[in-house]
Design a protein around this motif. Structure first.
Motif, PDB file in Angstrom:
ATOM      1  N   ALA A 194       6.939 -11.539  10.522  1.00  0.00           N
ATOM      2  CA  ALA A 194       6.710 -12.971  10.741  1.00  0.00           C
ATOM      3  C   ALA A 194       6.784 -13.309  12.226  1.00  0.00           C
ATOM      4  N   ALA A 195       7.731 -12.700  12.921  1.00  0.00           N
ATOM      5  CA  ALA A 195       7.956 -13.045  14.326  1.00  0.00           C
ATOM      6  C   ALA A 195       6.755 -12.749  15.213  1.00  0.00           C
ATOM      7  N   VAL A 196       5.934 -11.771  14.849  1.00  0.00           N
ATOM      8  CA  VAL A 196       4.779 -11.425  15.680  1.00  0.00           C
ATOM      9  C   VAL A 196       3.490 -12.075  15.179  1.00  0.00           C
ATOM     10  N   ARG A 197       3.567 -12.838  14.084  1.00  0.00           N
ATOM     11  CA  ARG A 197       2.356 -13.434  13.515  1.00  0.00           C
ATOM     12  C   ARG A 197       2.386 -14.959  13.477  1.00  0.00           C
ATOM     13  N   LEU A 198       3.570 -15.556  13.598  1.00  0.00           N
ATOM     14  CA  LEU A 198       3.689 -16.999  13.408  1.00  0.00           C
ATOM     15  C   LEU A 198       3.368 -17.770  14.681  1.00  0.00           C
ATOM     16  N   LEU A 199       2.658 -18.888  14.504  1.00  0.00           N
ATOM     17  CA  LEU A 199       2.263 -19.738  15.621  1.00  0.00           C
ATOM     18  C   LEU A 199       2.376 -21.197  15.195  1.00  0.00           C
ATOM     19  N   GLY A 200       3.163 -21.969  15.949  1.00  0.00           N
ATOM     20  CA  GLY A 200       3.357 -23.374  15.627  1.00  0.00           C
ATOM     21  C   GLY A 200       2.264 -24.254  16.212  1.00  0.00           C
ATOM     22  N   LEU A 201       1.782 -25.188  15.399  1.00  0.00           N
ATOM     23  CA  LEU A 201       0.749 -26.143  15.832  1.00  0.00           C
ATOM     24  C   LEU A 201       1.392 -27.514  16.072  1.00  0.00           C
ATOM     25  N   PRO A 202       0.784 -28.342  16.903  1.00  0.00           N
ATOM     26  CA  PRO A 202       1.336 -29.676  17.151  1.00  0.00           C
ATOM     27  C   PRO A 202       1.399 -30.500  15.866  1.00  0.00           C
ATOM     28  N   ILE A 203       2.516 -31.183  15.649  1.00  0.00           N
ATOM     29  CA  ILE A 203       2.683 -32.043  14.490  1.00  0.00           C
ATOM     30  C   ILE A 203       3.765 -33.065  14.794  1.00  0.00           C
ATOM     31  N   GLY A 204       3.641 -34.238  14.229  1.00  0.00           N
ATOM     32  CA  GLY A 204       4.693 -35.232  14.374  1.00  0.00           C
ATOM     33  C   GLY A 204       4.150 -36.626  14.623  1.00  0.00           C
ATOM     34  N   PRO A 205       5.009 -37.629  14.503  1.00  0.00           N
ATOM     35  CA  PRO A 205       4.576 -39.020  14.634  1.00  0.00           C
ATOM     36  C   PRO A 205       4.148 -39.404  16.050  1.00  0.00           C
ATOM     37  N   GLN A 206       4.357 -38.514  17.023  1.00  0.00           N
ATOM     38  CA  GLN A 206       3.886 -38.769  18.372  1.00  0.00           C
ATOM     39  C   GLN A 206       2.398 -38.499  18.501  1.00  0.00           C
ATOM     40  N   LEU A 207       1.780 -37.960  17.442  1.00  0.00           N
ATOM     41  CA  LEU A 207       0.367 -37.599  17.467  1.00  0.00           C
ATOM     42  C   LEU A 207      -0.440 -38.502  16.547  1.00  0.00           C
ATOM     43  N   ALA A 208      -1.680 -38.731  16.936  1.00  0.00           N
ATOM     44  CA  ALA A 208      -2.625 -39.452  16.079  1.00  0.00           C
ATOM     45  C   ALA A 208      -3.353 -38.442  15.196  1.00  0.00           C
ATOM     46  N   MET A 209      -3.857 -38.904  14.052  1.00  0.00           N
ATOM     47  CA  MET A 209      -4.560 -37.999  13.151  1.00  0.00           C
ATOM     48  C   MET A 209      -5.800 -37.409  13.824  1.00  0.00           C
ATOM     49  N   GLU A 210      -6.397 -38.150  14.762  1.00  0.00           N
ATOM     50  CA  GLU A 210      -7.549 -37.617  15.484  1.00  0.00           C
ATOM     51  C   GLU A 210      -7.174 -36.377  16.290  1.00  0.00           C
ATOM     52  N   GLU A 211      -5.957 -36.321  16.757  1.00  0.00           N
ATOM     53  CA  GLU A 211      -5.516 -35.142  17.498  1.00  0.00           C
ATOM     54  C   GLU A 211      -5.306 -33.949  16.559  1.00  0.00           C
ATOM     55  N   ILE A 212      -4.821 -34.220  15.373  1.00  0.00           N
ATOM     56  CA  ILE A 212      -4.713 -33.145  14.378  1.00  0.00           C
ATOM     57  C   ILE A 212      -6.111 -32.596  14.066  1.00  0.00           C
ATOM     58  N   ASP A 213      -7.066 -33.489  13.923  1.00  0.00           N
ATOM     59  CA  ASP A 213      -8.449 -33.060  13.664  1.00  0.00           C
ATOM     60  C   ASP A 213      -8.996 -32.238  14.826  1.00  0.00           C
ATOM     61  N   GLU A 214      -8.603 -32.595  16.037  1.00  0.00           N
ATOM     62  CA  GLU A 214      -9.045 -31.836  17.209  1.00  0.00           C
ATOM     63  C   GLU A 214      -8.493 -30.414  17.169  1.00  0.00           C
ATOM     64  N   VAL A 215      -7.243 -30.274  16.766  1.00  0.00           N
ATOM     65  CA  VAL A 215      -6.643 -28.938  16.650  1.00  0.00           C
ATOM     66  C   VAL A 215      -7.385 -28.131  15.582  1.00  0.00           C
ATOM     67  N   ILE A 216      -7.666 -28.768  14.459  1.00  0.00           N
ATOM     68  CA  ILE A 216      -8.375 -28.096  13.373  1.00  0.00           C
ATOM     69  C   ILE A 216      -9.743 -27.598  13.843  1.00  0.00           C
ATOM     70  N   SER A 217     -10.462 -28.485  14.529  1.00  0.00           N
ATOM     71  CA  SER A 217     -11.790 -28.103  15.025  1.00  0.00           C
ATOM     72  C   SER A 217     -11.711 -26.945  16.003  1.00  0.00           C
ATOM     73  N   ALA A 218     -10.710 -26.974  16.867  1.00  0.00           N
ATOM     74  CA  ALA A 218     -10.565 -25.892  17.840  1.00  0.00           C
ATOM     75  C   ALA A 218     -10.256 -24.570  17.151  1.00  0.00           C
TER      76      ALA A 218
END
Length: 378
Positions: free
Chosen positions: A349-373
Motif C-alpha cells: 500500500a505504501a508504494v501505491r497509494l496517492l492522496g487526491l485533494p478533497i474537502g470543504p475548501q474545494l469547489a466541485m469544479e475543482e474535483i472535476d478538474e482533478v478527475i479530468s486530469a
C-alpha cells in the motif's frame, strides 16, 4: 486550473463572522488561559459525538499520549498498533516508555487486521491502538471484543475519522478512549493545533484533565487564575502541559455548527471521484458494509504512483504521499530490526497509494478538474 490541497482562506470565509466574533470575545474577556471557552467546547463537542466526556488538549498527539498515560501504560508494556500512519500513534506509545508492536492491515479498509491483532497478543500486551485510516473506521466492534477477552484497554486514534460511523453509531464511544485532532487540515480545524480525548468513563476523564494540566485539578487552576489571584499548589500526579488554549477553543466552537455540512461536502466529493474515475484502471477506495466513511482523505492506488503524481503536478494538480514509508521502516525505529517484507500488505500500500485533494475548501469544479486530469494522464 491549479488545484491545491489546502485553502484555509476559503475555510475561514465559510464562518468568518462567527470566527471573528469568537476571537473578539476571547480578547475582550482578557482570559487567554483557564477561561470559559475550553469547558464549553468540551461539552459541545461531546454532545455532537454523543459521548459522555471530552478532554481537550493541544494536539491529537497529546491526546494519544495523555490517554495512554491515563490508562497506566508504561515501561515494559506492549501496545499493538499499525505502521501505515503518522508517527504520532507510535511515538505516543514510545513516550510512555512502552513499545509499539505493529501488525498487518486489512487490504480494503487499510485499518488494523483483526486476525493479525489476535496473533500478536503476548503476556506483555497491555493495550491496542487502532487507527481509523483516511476516515474509514477500524473494526472497533471486533477489536473491543478481543480486548475484553484478553483484559486489554483500547485507545482509538480517530484523528482522521471525525464524523465516521459504524452501524450508524459515531466514532467516539466504542473505545475506552478515542482521540481526535483539530489540526488546521482536519475535519474540524483550529487556527493552530488542538485535540481531544473522549471517554465514557468519568474517572478517566478527570485523570486526563489532571495529566494535561500539571497534575492538578482543573478547578484549582481556575481559582489560581481568577480575580482572587494566585493560590497554593496541589499536584496529585506527574502531569504535563498539554492543554488547549482559549482562543483555539473559541474558534472551534464557532466552526462546530458547520461540521455536518463540511462532512457532507467531503462525502459528495468522494462520490464524485468514485463515479468520475470508474473504469480508469486505478484502484479506488472502498467502504466496507456497515461503515460510514468520513473521507479525511481520498486515496487511490496506482502501480505507477510516482509517475502519476508527477504528471498531475505538471497540470497543477496537488497530490500527497500517504504515510510512506510505514513506521517499521522509518530510521527512528531502525533499532527494532524489522526488515522490508515483514508486512507485505502495509508495504505494498505504501508504494501505491496517492492522496487526491478533497474537502470543504474545494469547489466541485475543482474535483472535476482533478478527475479530468487523471483520465488524461493515467
Amino acid at each position: 486550473m491549479a488545484v491545491r490541497f489546502h485553502n484555509h482562506q476559503r475555510l475561514y470565509k465559510r464562518r468568518k463572522s462567527e470566527i471573528d466574533a469568537a476571537i473578539a470575545r476571547v480578547i475582550a474577556s482578557g482570559r487567554f488561559d483557564w477561561g470559559d471557552e475550553v469547558p464549553a467546547f468540551e461539552a459541545e463537542f461531546a454532545a455532537w459525538l454523543g459521548a459522555a466526556h471530552a478532554v481537550c488538549v493541544n494536539s491529537g498527539t497529546a491526546a494519544l499520549k495523555v490517554a495512554l498515560l491515563a490508562l497506566d501504560i508504561g515501561p515494559g508494556d506492549e501496545v499493538i498498533t499499525v505502521g501505515n500512519t503518522d508517527i504520532a500513534s507510535s511515538s505516543s506509545i514510545h513516550h510512555t516508555g512502552a513499545r509499539p508492536v505493529w501488525v498487518e492491515i486489512d487490504p480494503v479498509s487499510k485499518c488494523m487486521d483483526v486476525d493479525a491483532l489476535r496473533a500478536a497478543i503476548t503476556p506483555r500486551t497491555r493495550a491496542i491502538l487502532p487507527v481509523d485510516l483516511y476516515g474509514h473506521p477500524a473494526d472497533m466492534k471486533a477489536i473491543m471484543a478481543i480486548a475484553r477477552e484478553h483484559n486489554l484497554v483500547v485507545v482509538e486514534d480517530a484523528c482522521l475519522s471525525l464524523g465516521a460511523t459504524i452501524d450508524g453509531q459515531k466514532i467516539g464511544t466504542f473505545a475506552d478512549i478515542t482521540c481526535f485532532s483539530f489540526a488546521p487540515s482536519k475535519h474540524l480545524g483550529s487556527f493552530g493545533s488542538g485535540g481531544a480525548a473522549v471517554t465514557e468513563n468519568a474517572d478517566l476523564a478527570e485523570k486526563m484533565r489532571k495529566l494535561s494540566a500539571y497534575g492538578q485539578e482543573r478547578a484549582r487552576h481556575y481559582t489560581m487564575h481568577g480575580p482572587g489571584g494566585m493560590g497554593g499548589l496541589h499536584h496529585e500526579t506527574h502531569g504535563l502541559n498539554e492543554r488547549l488554549d482559549e482562543m483555539q477553543a473559541a474558534i472551534l466552537r464557532a466552526k462546530l455548527p458547520d461540521l455536518d455540512n463540511m462532512l457532507a461536502d467531503r462525502r459528495a466529493q468522494a462520490a464524485r471521484y468514485s463515479e468520475g474515475l470508474a473504469g480508469t484502471g486505478i484502484n479506488l477506495p472502498q467502504t466496507l458494509p456497515g461503515y460510514g466513511h468520513a473521507w479525511r482523505n481520498y486515496v487511490i492506488e496506482a502501480d505507477d504512483r510516482d509517475g502519476l503524481a508527477n504528471r498531475l503536478a505538471q497540470r497543477g494538480i496537488a497530490t500527497n504521499l500517504t504515510y510512506a514509508p510505514p513506521m517499521h521502516l522509518q530510521p527512528v525505529f531502525a533499532d527494532y530490526g524489522i526488515s522490508i517484507g515483514s508486512f507485505p500488505v502495509t508495504e505494498r500500500a505504501a508504494v501505491r497509494l496517492l492522496g487526491l485533494p478533497i474537502g470543504p475548501q474545494l469547489a466541485m469544479e475543482e474535483i472535476d478538474e482533478v478527475i479530468s486530469a487523471i483520465r488524461a494522464v493515467a
